[in-house]
Design a protein around this motif. Sequence first.
Motif, PDB file in Angstrom:
ATOM      1  N   ASP A   8       0.555  -0.843  -0.181  1.00 50.98           N
ATOM      2  CA  ASP A   8       0.280  -0.353   0.033  1.00 50.98           C
ATOM      3  C   ASP A   8       0.862   1.108  -0.450  1.00 50.98           C
ATOM      4  O   ASP A   8       0.745   2.427  -0.639  1.00 50.98           O
ATOM      5  N   LEU A   9       1.791   1.314   0.711  1.00 52.51           N
ATOM      6  CA  LEU A   9       2.997   2.315   0.501  1.00 52.51           C
ATOM      7  C   LEU A   9       3.531   2.568  -0.168  1.00 52.51           C
ATOM      8  O   LEU A   9       3.729   3.714  -0.988  1.00 52.51           O
ATOM      9  N   CYS A  10       4.329   1.343  -1.177  1.00 55.36           N
ATOM     10  CA  CYS A  10       4.449   1.397  -2.598  1.00 55.36           C
ATOM     11  C   CYS A  10       3.841   2.335  -3.477  1.00 55.36           C
ATOM     12  O   CYS A  10       4.035   2.945  -3.811  1.00 55.36           O
ATOM     13  N   TYR A  11       2.513   2.129  -3.329  1.00 60.43           N
ATOM     14  CA  TYR A  11       1.283   2.947  -4.349  1.00 60.43           C
ATOM     15  C   TYR A  11       1.024   3.762  -4.016  1.00 60.43           C
ATOM     16  O   TYR A  11       0.879   5.017  -4.796  1.00 60.43           O
ATOM     17  N   GLU A  12       1.559   4.405  -2.404  1.00 56.17           N
ATOM     18  CA  GLU A  12       2.036   5.653  -2.525  1.00 56.17           C
ATOM     19  C   GLU A  12       2.507   6.543  -3.210  1.00 56.17           C
ATOM     20  O   GLU A  12       2.117   7.941  -3.451  1.00 56.17           O
ATOM     21  N   VAL A  13       3.593   5.429  -3.281  1.00 56.55           N
ATOM     22  CA  VAL A  13       4.872   6.390  -3.682  1.00 56.55           C
ATOM     23  C   VAL A  13       4.431   6.627  -5.024  1.00 56.55           C
ATOM     24  O   VAL A  13       5.253   7.710  -5.498  1.00 56.55           O
ATOM     25  N   ILE A  14       4.220   5.842  -5.878  1.00 51.84           N
ATOM     26  CA  ILE A  14       4.021   5.562  -7.439  1.00 51.84           C
ATOM     27  C   ILE A  14       3.039   6.965  -7.318  1.00 51.84           C
ATOM     28  O   ILE A  14       3.425   8.084  -8.420  1.00 51.84           O
ATOM     29  N   LYS A  15       2.095   7.277  -6.414  1.00 55.41           N
ATOM     30  CA  LYS A  15       0.994   8.638  -7.029  1.00 55.41           C
ATOM     31  C   LYS A  15       1.996   9.680  -6.590  1.00 55.41           C
ATOM     32  O   LYS A  15       1.300  10.899  -7.409  1.00 55.41           O
ATOM     33  N   ARG A  16       2.412   9.565  -6.016  1.00 56.87           N
ATOM     34  CA  ARG A  16       2.893  11.400  -5.593  1.00 56.87           C
ATOM     35  C   ARG A  16       4.042  11.531  -7.032  1.00 56.87           C
ATOM     36  O   ARG A  16       4.342  12.599  -6.540  1.00 56.87           O
ATOM     37  N   ILE A  70       4.366  -4.171 -12.050  1.00 58.06           N
ATOM     38  CA  ILE A  70       3.684  -2.278 -12.293  1.00 58.06           C
ATOM     39  C   ILE A  70       4.441  -2.175 -14.786  1.00 58.06           C
ATOM     40  O   ILE A  70       2.780  -2.575 -14.628  1.00 58.06           O
ATOM     41  N   ARG A  71       5.472  -2.413 -14.828  1.00 53.95           N
ATOM     42  CA  ARG A  71       6.330  -2.110 -15.763  1.00 53.95           C
ATOM     43  C   ARG A  71       6.251  -3.411 -16.769  1.00 53.95           C
ATOM     44  O   ARG A  71       6.869  -3.374 -17.857  1.00 53.95           O
ATOM     45  N   ALA A 116      12.506   6.756  -7.244  1.00 55.35           N
ATOM     46  CA  ALA A 116      11.850   6.341  -5.870  1.00 55.35           C
ATOM     47  C   ALA A 116      10.709   5.048  -6.338  1.00 55.35           C
ATOM     48  O   ALA A 116      10.340   4.161  -5.441  1.00 55.35           O
ATOM     49  N   THR A 117      10.748   5.952  -7.105  1.00 54.86           N
ATOM     50  CA  THR A 117       9.140   5.257  -7.698  1.00 54.86           C
ATOM     51  C   THR A 117       9.895   3.918  -8.589  1.00 54.86           C
ATOM     52  O   THR A 117       8.853   2.645  -8.291  1.00 54.86           O
ATOM     53  N   ASN A 118      11.029   3.634  -9.016  1.00 52.63           N
ATOM     54  CA  ASN A 118      11.114   2.431  -9.010  1.00 52.63           C
ATOM     55  C   ASN A 118      11.613   1.255  -8.517  1.00 52.63           C
ATOM     56  O   ASN A 118      10.747  -0.104  -8.620  1.00 52.63           O
ATOM     57  N   ILE A 119      11.982   1.792  -7.168  1.00 50.25           N
ATOM     58  CA  ILE A 119      12.034   1.120  -6.366  1.00 50.25           C
ATOM     59  C   ILE A 119      10.685   0.687  -5.608  1.00 50.25           C
ATOM     60  O   ILE A 119       9.996  -0.602  -5.272  1.00 50.25           O
ATOM     61  N   ALA A 120       9.467   0.984  -5.722  1.00 53.11           N
ATOM     62  CA  ALA A 120       7.955   1.238  -5.143  1.00 53.11           C
ATOM     63  C   ALA A 120       7.590   0.292  -6.064  1.00 53.11           C
ATOM     64  O   ALA A 120       6.613  -1.006  -5.649  1.00 53.11           O
ATOM     65  N   GLU A 121       7.883  -0.073  -6.937  1.00 52.66           N
ATOM     66  CA  GLU A 121       7.769  -0.512  -8.248  1.00 52.66           C
ATOM     67  C   GLU A 121       7.978  -2.259  -8.273  1.00 52.66           C
ATOM     68  O   GLU A 121       7.704  -3.427  -7.942  1.00 52.66           O
ATOM     69  N   MET A 122       9.197  -1.914  -7.652  1.00 55.18           N
ATOM     70  CA  MET A 122      10.361  -3.873  -6.858  1.00 55.18           C
ATOM     71  C   MET A 122       9.621  -3.900  -6.329  1.00 55.18           C
ATOM     72  O   MET A 122       9.721  -5.667  -6.445  1.00 55.18           O
ATOM     73  N   VAL A 123       9.472  -3.336  -5.373  1.00 58.24           N
ATOM     74  CA  VAL A 123       9.245  -3.667  -3.839  1.00 58.24           C
ATOM     75  C   VAL A 123       7.454  -4.546  -4.257  1.00 58.24           C
ATOM     76  O   VAL A 123       7.352  -5.541  -3.076  1.00 58.24           O
ATOM     77  N   ILE A 124       6.707  -3.682  -4.832  1.00 61.67           N
ATOM     78  CA  ILE A 124       5.760  -4.164  -4.908  1.00 61.67           C
ATOM     79  C   ILE A 124       5.837  -5.471  -5.983  1.00 61.67           C
ATOM     80  O   ILE A 124       5.012  -7.334  -5.089  1.00 61.67           O
ATOM     81  N   TYR A 125       6.725  -6.172  -7.244  1.00 62.56           N
ATOM     82  CA  TYR A 125       6.769  -7.182  -7.348  1.00 62.56           C
ATOM     83  C   TYR A 125       7.956  -8.485  -6.357  1.00 62.56           C
ATOM     84  O   TYR A 125       7.357  -9.601  -6.882  1.00 62.56           O
TER      85      TYR A 125
END
Length: 234
Positions: free
Chosen positions: A142-150, A212-213, A196-205
């Motif tokens: 959930d925190l990852c998606y918040e990072v991506i939105k910012r 995501i990509r 930072a967005t890349n990191i968030a996407e990788m954590v989701i993975y």
Amino acid sequence: MGILENELRKLKEKILILGCLVEEGIRKSVKALIDRDIDLAKQVISRDNLINGLEVEINEECIRLIALRQPMAKDLRFITTAMKISTDLERMGDFAVNIAERAIELAQEPFLKPFVNIPKMAEITESMVEDAINAFVKEDVDLCYEVIKRDDKVDELLQNNHNELFGLMVKNPEIIPLALKRMFIAKYLERIADHATNIAEMVIYMVEGKMIRGSFVTEEIHKLCLEDFMSRQK
């Protein structure tokens, strides 16, 4: 606690330390810019070797773990994600150095105008980096998606900054060199936010096993890691 589990815990701690160093570099570089503090900017530049060295150490440890422990499933995703995160963090550190270098240059030149968009960009970007690392440590999707939105807000502020400076340059071409340096700084912050967005996407993975990509292929990286490790042993 098993051997691999203990090694993964230590790897996570190293990522956290690297993240803290990078966060500090970003914060200090922007403060040096706004306060026209040359000594602080030089401090950021001098610590870049520490960040680079830790990134190399983390990647070599990841390669070793893959080659010797042959992790499976989530453990493998954790290690390969740690490799990617360390690379993203190292690039963020480079951008912090870039900001510090421009801060030194601008501190020795006439003051153009108070900063408006860049401090806002820096605040959001710093929060993205901090939360992306926390999301990795806590495996918080959930925190990852918040990072991506910012990231969209950072892009918006980047455009606002460019529009403002373009207007000033049109009115007074003499300030173009100063304005361009400010544009570069805003772009550096935008690139940090992208990482930072890349990191968030990788954590989701890492947590959910989905990209995501869709740009990360575990089997391929696994093979490259093994090949790289074996070449180092020759």
